[in-house]
Design an enzyme around this catalytic site. Structure first.
Site, PDB file in Angstrom:
ATOM      1  N   HIS A 130       0.720  -1.319   0.017  1.00 19.19           N
ATOM      2  CA  HIS A 130      -0.111   0.012   0.101  1.00 19.19           C
ATOM      3  C   HIS A 130       0.817   1.370   0.061  1.00 19.19           C
ATOM      4  CE1 HIS A 130      -3.027   2.802   1.817  1.00 19.19           C
ATOM      5  NE2 HIS A 130      -3.712   2.183   1.196  1.00 19.19           N
ATOM      6  N   SER A 178      -4.895  -5.724  -0.981  1.00 25.69           N
ATOM      7  CA  SER A 178      -6.038  -5.007  -1.430  1.00 25.69           C
ATOM      8  C   SER A 178      -6.741  -5.012  -2.774  1.00 25.69           C
ATOM      9  CB  SER A 178      -5.943  -3.343  -1.157  1.00 25.69           C
ATOM     10  OG  SER A 178      -4.693  -2.961  -1.644  1.00 25.69           O
ATOM     11  N   HIS A 206      -7.342  -4.983   5.638  1.00 24.52           N
ATOM     12  CA  HIS A 206      -8.387  -5.675   5.206  1.00 24.52           C
ATOM     13  C   HIS A 206      -8.541  -7.107   5.881  1.00 24.52           C
ATOM     14  CE1 HIS A 206      -8.696  -3.033   1.792  1.00 24.52           C
ATOM     15  NE2 HIS A 206      -7.475  -2.895   1.792  1.00 24.52           N
ATOM     16  N   LYS A 237     -12.033  -0.213   8.098  1.00 22.97           N
ATOM     17  CA  LYS A 237     -12.631  -1.003   6.902  1.00 22.97           C
ATOM     18  C   LYS A 237     -13.829  -1.814   7.738  1.00 22.97           C
ATOM     19  CE  LYS A 237      -9.289   0.175   3.840  1.00 22.97           C
ATOM     20  NZ  LYS A 237      -7.928   0.473   3.643  1.00 22.97           N
TER      21      LYS A 237
HETATM   22  C1  LIG Z   1      -7.015   1.442   3.402  1.00 24.87           C
HETATM   23  C2  LIG Z   1      -5.417   0.917   3.778  1.00 24.87           C
HETATM   24  C3  LIG Z   1      -4.598   1.822   4.498  1.00 24.87           C
HETATM   25  C4  LIG Z   1      -4.649   3.380   5.021  1.00 24.87           C
HETATM   26  O1  LIG Z   1      -6.140   3.301   6.149  1.00 24.87           O
HETATM   27  P1  LIG Z   1      -6.871   4.591   6.353  1.00 24.87           P
HETATM   28  O2  LIG Z   1      -7.443   4.364   7.684  1.00 24.87           O
HETATM   29  O3  LIG Z   1      -8.018   4.575   5.359  1.00 24.87           O
HETATM   30  O4  LIG Z   1      -6.017   5.688   6.139  1.00 24.87           O
HETATM   31  C5  LIG Z   1      -3.426   1.280   4.906  1.00 24.87           C
HETATM   32  N1  LIG Z   1      -3.020   0.077   4.592  1.00 24.87           N
HETATM   33  C6  LIG Z   1      -3.956  -0.644   3.856  1.00 24.87           C
HETATM   34  C7  LIG Z   1      -3.311  -2.020   3.247  1.00 24.87           C
HETATM   35  C8  LIG Z   1      -5.009  -0.374   3.453  1.00 24.87           C
HETATM   36  O5  LIG Z   1      -5.799  -0.915   2.742  1.00 24.87           O
END
Ligand SMILES: *Cc1c(COP(=O)(O)O)cnc(C)c1O
Length: 389
Positions: A130, A178, A206, A237
């Site tokens: 990410h 993701s 996730h 999430k």
């Molecule tokens: C969504 C996500 C983040 C960031 O999280 P937020 O709370 O939306 O800033 C970090 N790492 C991964 C793998 C993500 O999918």
């Protein structure tokens, strides 16, 4: 500004300009645009907890009991008991000594990588990591090596050749990816930790709330909590709220409190958000049928598509359907929208050439019937789109 003009027109020409698209409403597996309601296969609200009665009540009660804002950083006057109650809960949930709440997953990864890793160190991460992980590594000044996605041989080979050239070594992976919805060979990665003297950092964004007997994540599912040094994840999430956490040893958390700039120099989350985060943990514990049903339906979706000859991947609630050509992914996505299914195409450079796809995020409200209807539509459209292309 010439730079801005040329950037925007280039993106536009290549059909890659991103635009915001406001929805009138969303929740419980549906999303509404311009008066039309769609089944939402693009949200991360996997368990539909963001609309849960208990979540709304917790947030409302906290608004009545506390100020709307924390009004300062935790290290100034923004700290409240509520944060510590949440952090104790998270530490137990993750099986670690101590936890720390960050304002978002993005800020958590910038803070973790940016303070634990330093110049002279090496950070080895999966090629599909990410953006927040990569940005954090850049902030740290450590050297970066990206191994081929889930390729333990590539990772091991690099360690063997290069480990001795660096001070500290960190291996970073997501536990559910993701874009591909798959999991890494976490036990094999953990086995490299002692052999090469590395520390392992995982991102359970996730996986939190979905995998493991208690819904803690893939680390719990694999039973290797003690072999993972730092576990981060988000409340944004499956937990249907906002914010993020890091769970680790007492010393590591104390270090982050003193070093992580994204923690130190940012106003703490509002108390109503913390109250919702706590309630989400209750719901994960009290309503395990949500995650079981979600994973069951995801297996069903993947199996049915594979039976019909599609290239489906993953092992989670994120199901990529590989269509190859970007315009094919676009056409299928557009027709699915006409049929009432909101699912987004993912194209290069987000994914490799020739692997353009539709990325389905399933959630708890999508029953088997909706999924069967979706499969029928996909089969019909993909057959038809061959002739349109
Ligand atoms: C969504 C996500 C983040 C960031 O999280 P937020 O709370 O939306 O800033 C970090 N790492 C991964 C793998 C993500 O999918």
């Amino acid at each position: 500004m010439e730079v801005i003009d040329s950037f925007l027109s280039e993106r536009e020409q290549k059909n890659l300009l991103r635009r915001l698209k406001p929805a009138q409403s969303r929740g419980d597996g549906k999303i509404c645009f311009e008066g039309n309601s769609y089944f939402d296969f693009s949200s991360n609200d996997y368990l539909n907890i963001s609309t849960h009665k208990k979540m709304k009540k917790a947030a409302k009660d906290a608004i009545d009991a506390f100020p709307v804002s924390a009004s300062a950083s935790r290290l100034l006057s923004g700290d409240l008991d509520l944060f510590h109650i949440l952090e104790d809960r998270v530490a137990r949930f993750k099986g670690k000594e101590k936890a720390l709440v960050f304002n978002s997953g993005y800020q958590a990864n910038c803070g973790i990588m940016g303070s634990l890793c330093e110049r002279g160190d090496i950070v080895i991460c999966d090629r599909l990591s990410h953006a927040s992980i990569l940005d954090g590594i850049q902030l740290s000044g450590a050297k970066l090596f990206r191994y081929r996605h889930n390729d333990i041989g590539h990772l091991g080979g690099f360690l063997k050749r290069e480990r001795s050239n660096y001070k500290e070594c960190f291996i970073v992976t997501e536990t559910v990816f993701s874009m591909d919805g798959d999991k890494p060979p976490l036990r094999e990665i953990a086995a490299l930790r002692l052999k090469y003297g590395c520390r392992i950092i995982v991102d359970e964004a996730h996986a939190t709330g979905i995998f493991g007997a208690n819904g803690s994540g893939v680390v719990e599912e694999e039973g290797i909590t003690d072999e993972i040094d730092v576990i981060m994840g988000t409340f944004s999430k499956a937990l249907g709220s906002f914010g993020a956490y890091v769970a680790s040893s007492r010393k590591t958390i104390d270090y982050l409190v003193n070093r992580a700039r994204s923690f130190i120099y940012s106003t703490a989350l509002p108390p109503s958000v913390i109250a919702a985060d706590l309630t989400a943990l209750d719901i994960i514990k009290e309503e395990p049928y949500r995650r079981r049903s979600l994973l069951d339906n995801s297996d069903f979706f993947r199996k049915r598509l594979a039976e019909r000859g599609f290239d489906v991947r993953g092992a989670s609630q994120i199901v990529p359907l590989i269509l190859g050509d970007p315009s094919r992914a676009m056409v299928v996505s557009d027709i699915l929208k006409e049929r009432g299914f909101w699912v987004l195409p993912v194209r290069p450079p987000t994914v490799p050439q020739g692997e353009s796809r539709l990325r389905f995020s399933l959630n708890y409200s999508h029953g088997k019937e909706t999924i069967e209807d979706l499969i029928d539509e996909i089969c019909e459209i993909v057959g038809r789109s061959e002739s349109r292309l």
